[in-house]
Scaffold this active site. Sequence first.
Site, short mmCIF file in Angstrom:
data_model
loop_
_atom_site.label_atom_id
_atom_site.label_comp_id
_atom_site.label_asym_id
_atom_site.label_seq_id
_atom_site.Cartn_x
_atom_site.Cartn_y
_atom_site.Cartn_z
N HIS A 247 0.78 -0.94 0.05
CA HIS A 247 0.06 -0.03 -0.01
C HIS A 247 0.79 1.52 0.22
O HIS A 247 1.91 1.36 0.59
CB HIS A 247 -1.09 0.07 1.49
CG HIS A 247 -2.09 -0.75 1.30
ND1 HIS A 247 -2.96 -1.07 0.18
CD2 HIS A 247 -2.27 -1.72 2.07
CE1 HIS A 247 -3.78 -1.72 0.49
NE2 HIS A 247 -3.48 -2.54 1.52
N CYS B 57 -0.22 2.27 -4.56
CA CYS B 57 -0.80 3.66 -4.75
C CYS B 57 0.16 4.94 -4.58
O CYS B 57 1.02 4.95 -3.63
CB CYS B 57 -2.03 3.84 -3.85
SG CYS B 57 -3.62 2.95 -4.68
#
Length: 297
Positions: free
Chosen positions: A135, A177
Amino acid sequence: MSQPEEQLTNNGNGEEQRPNGSNDEGDALGSHGASDRPRIAQMPVHRNALYYKMDHKRRGVAIIFNHEYFDIHNLKPRTGTNVDSNNLARVLKSLGFSVTVFENLTYRTLSAHVQEVAEMDHSDDDCLLIAVLTHGELGILYAKDTHYKAENLWYHFTADKCPTLAGKPKLFFIQACQGDKLDGGITLSNITETDGSSSTQYRIPVHADFLIAFSTVPGYYSWRNTTRGSWFMQALCDELRSFGTERDILTLLTLVSQRVALDFESNTPDLLPMHQQKQVPCITSMLTRILVFGKKN
């Protein structure tokens, strides 16, 4: 179903000729601290060589930091990341890399492994490759227990800190991301009739056609299929598997970007704001020569 990665909030000798009295100046404001004189490192290729030397005894070290589970901020498990990790490990081994995969490390342990690799003797290696699947948000990546700056991954591998890799390619692939923005894309149309009744068209992300390797552009989501893995890693592994020993790395990454930009679109019909979204990787190159892996015995 595709999912976004979750996030929180540079004369004949090749030397420059200067007019009399001219000096080079920096554009930074304020005073500057004096830097240490650079140490001497072995030159792996001739100064003006067009290609990197890729015929050392070993291809080099490849490290994959694969993060599926997290202990902070209620970050969701990254379902499908093991598909990415396994596929990438296989294709890197086929290219001759010595591959090690680490799963769900805390930042302290991850950092220790990075430091350990930086302190290794890479004299007989062609290059270095580090991949992180996790992430993230803008400039930030997540280990199991905390976040850290992405630059921490390559800080220890600069030529002054890791001289046996000086002048050699150091590659970083980051699947994460870089923000929470969505790219709805734009349609390109080739209208063949004046009344617009016949046309050829396809959709591209709004960030397409601008030229480490991040899976997405700053500020935007990076998508991952829970069964097939992330879009970026799928495309990267396909290109490396098919043409990894033949094409130069920037051509390969351009085609990776093309695959991601044109072949993928989010499929979340139950969540319309995130449905039919697009993505394009962000490739920053500071390479000074052409990199072709070539075949390795």
